[in-house]
Enzyme design. Structure first.
Site, short mmCIF file in Angstrom:
data_model
loop_
_atom_site.label_atom_id
_atom_site.label_comp_id
_atom_site.label_asym_id
_atom_site.label_seq_id
_atom_site.Cartn_x
_atom_site.Cartn_y
_atom_site.Cartn_z
N SER A 15 17.13 -20.01 -15.63
CA SER A 15 17.14 -19.38 -14.30
C SER A 15 17.92 -20.10 -13.22
CB SER A 15 15.71 -19.16 -13.82
OG SER A 15 15.15 -18.09 -14.53
N SER A 69 16.17 -15.89 -13.19
CA SER A 69 15.39 -15.38 -12.08
C SER A 69 15.92 -15.82 -10.71
CB SER A 69 13.94 -15.82 -12.23
OG SER A 69 13.83 -17.24 -12.16
N LYS A 98 13.99 -21.40 -3.18
CA LYS A 98 13.52 -20.32 -4.05
C LYS A 98 12.03 -20.05 -3.78
CE LYS A 98 13.50 -18.95 -8.98
NZ LYS A 98 13.72 -19.42 -10.37
#
Ligand code: GLN
Length: 512
Positions: free
Chosen positions: A183, A159, A84
């Protein structure tokens, strides 16, 4: 040993690791297969913000050489991973989904990334995310949203929607995430993948671009519970660079995933997380999963956590407060974007800062900075931030009371299946409600996991079930998750993700 599928991108990380260990395949082959898949489908899914082809292949070659030389390697050595974009990667761009960090090349690795490198996992690239991890859909990414492989017009969660869509479109067997309010778990739920938010402090936060430091937690994402456990074991553990990191060994997550046993466990269904506001198909799959757990030998009871109803409100005071402070460092002076105000001859530092933050931050980030600054201002501090902290303590007490009666708690992960891109963009409250079931765990610091529970009848899209355990008892998530996953694979005649539609590889190649 399980036979590998001819298409290596379809294999589990555990099977790839076995084949690599027995030298049936090389890391270069596995890594190249994923790079080819990325070239074929990421034009449609947009999971990656940056693909590090050369870096990944160099790491794959290095791990192959170490294996040939007879070195003893970690369990996942040679299995590629997507990271990420909230995690700093030395020499590889890290934007956190924001324009303000466009072009920034970190001079150091996050501890999680160091651990991945040491364990021999080639890093394929950096995954898309909502700007500074604020959002539930990736639509707040400054670089455009990722798409859900189940339906490209829908959100892959957020997210961490880059990481979830990477897994669901077979562009990596493993990915990392961070979970401040959901997330990791919510993206997993809407893509039929698996994700764990470990106990707060279970994985180092050093080198993570901070959103809300008292809530942020990095964790593993995979397509199976065992794969996720294997990655958890690599990422977790004490780090002297993070003062909140727990000084204890990683809980026995891999052993628990392999044992997959819930016999004699007490499982609590959270009364407040379900019912009204939850999509009927999500509820139906949840109820069915609970019945399966009972059949597997667990004892199921209903548990009330009366203060969970205030979690969302408390979170949206605590998170913006911490974020407004953490994001103050993006001041156009130290690194990242610098914008000079127009029509000013000799701008002051403050004017440059204002122009840069105006141009570099998106609307959601500005909204939260304004909210947080307000909540922390003198005169309002006690009324807002202070009250939110009191609610936080009450939520932790609810968990303590519940875990006095049961070993784990369960709920649906998210109230709905994946919604259409654009549907909630203009309505922040509707967007925030996605995390209604995941946020309590962040406020209390307890670990949580989402696994696929099946497909909702009304839209045929994936739903998720969330498992929550007491702090430091992360292994319980894996016992329950793995047992239920097995039962659900039987019930659906295979992994739920196998039912996702094929992406048009040829069409993508033509369009590229
Ligand atoms: N969707 C939540 C938010 O917008 C959670 C974000 C996160 O976990 N990083 O704050």
């Amino acid at each position: 040993m399980t036979d590998l599928p001819t298409d290596l991108t379809r294999a589990t990380a555990a099977d790839l690791a076995d084949a690599l260990a027995s030298k049936t395949i090389s890391s270069v082959e596995v890594t190249q297969a994923h790079l080819d898949r990325i070239a074929a489908v990421d034009g449609q899914v947009h999971s990656y913000l940056h693909v590090d082809t050369d870096g990944a292949l160099a790491q794959a070659r290095a791990v192959d050489e170490r294996r040939q030389a007879g070195e003893s390697l970690g369990a996942l050595a040679g299995v590629p991973i997507a990271v990420k974009d909230v995690m700093t990667t030395k020499g590889v761009p890290t934007t956190c989904g924001s324009r303000i960090l466009e072009g920034w090349i970190p001079p150091y690795d996050a501890t999680v990334v160091t651990k991945l490198r040491e364990a021999g996992l080639p890093i394929l690239g950096k995954t898309n995310m909502d700007e500074f991890a604020m959002g539930s859909s990736t639509e707040h990414s400054a670089y455009g949203p990722s798409h859900n492989p189940w339906d490209l017009d829908r959100i892959p969660g957020g997210s961490g929607g880059g990481s979830s869509s990477v897994l669901a479109s077979f562009q990596a067997p493993l990915a990392t995430g961070t979970d401040t309010g959901g997330s990791i778990r919510q993206p997993a739920a809407v893509t039929a993948t698996v994700g764990t938010k470990p106990t707060y402090g279970g994985v180092s936060r050093y080198g993570l671009v901070a959103l809300a430091s008292s809530l942020d937690q990095a964790g593993p994402c995979g397509r199976t519970v065992l794969d996720t456990a294997l990655l958890h074991a690599v990422m977790g553990g004490h780090d002297p660079m993070d003062s909140t990191s727990i000084d204890a060994p990683v809980p026995p997550v891999v052993e628990a995933a392999r044992a997959a046993d819930v016999r004699g466990m007490r499982i609590g269904v959270v009364k407040e997380l379900g019912g009204e506001g939850y999509q009927p198909g999500v509820r139906a799959r949840f109820d069915e999963s609970v019945a399966l757990l009972e059949e597997l030998g667990a004892e199921v009871v209903e548990v009330s956590c009366p203060n969970f109803g205030y979690a969302l409100a408390a979170y949206y005071l605590i998170l913006p407060s911490e974020a407004s402070s953490n994001l103050a460092k993006f001041d156009a002076m130290r690194y990242g974007l610098r914008v000079l105000p127009e029509g000013v001859d000799a701008p002051s530092a403050e004017q440059v800062m204002a122009a840069t933050r105006d141009a570099g931050f998106g609307d959601e980030v500005k909204r939260r900075i304004i909210l947080g600054t307000y909540a922390l201002s003198s005169g309002y501090y006690d009324a807002y931030y202070g009250s939110a902290q009191k609610v936080r303590a009450l939520i932790a007490q609810d968990f303590d009371a519940a875990f006095g009666r049961v070993d784990v708690l369960v709920s649906p992960t998210a109230p709905t299946t994946a919604f259409k891109l654009g549907d909630k963009l203009e309505d922040p409250m509707a967007m925030y409600l996605n995390d209604i079931a995941t946020i309590p765990a962040n406020l209390a610091g307890v670990p949580g996991m989402s696994i696929p529970s099946g497909l909702a009848d009304e839209d045929g899209l994936p739903a998720g079930i969330q498992i929550l355990a007491p702090a430091t008892k992360d292994e319980r998530l894996y016992s329950v998750g793995a047992a239920l996953e097995k039962a659900l694979v039987d019930r659906w005649g295979g992994p739920i993700l196998d039912r996702a539609p094929e992406l048009g590889v040829a069409a993508a190649a033509k369009g590229a």
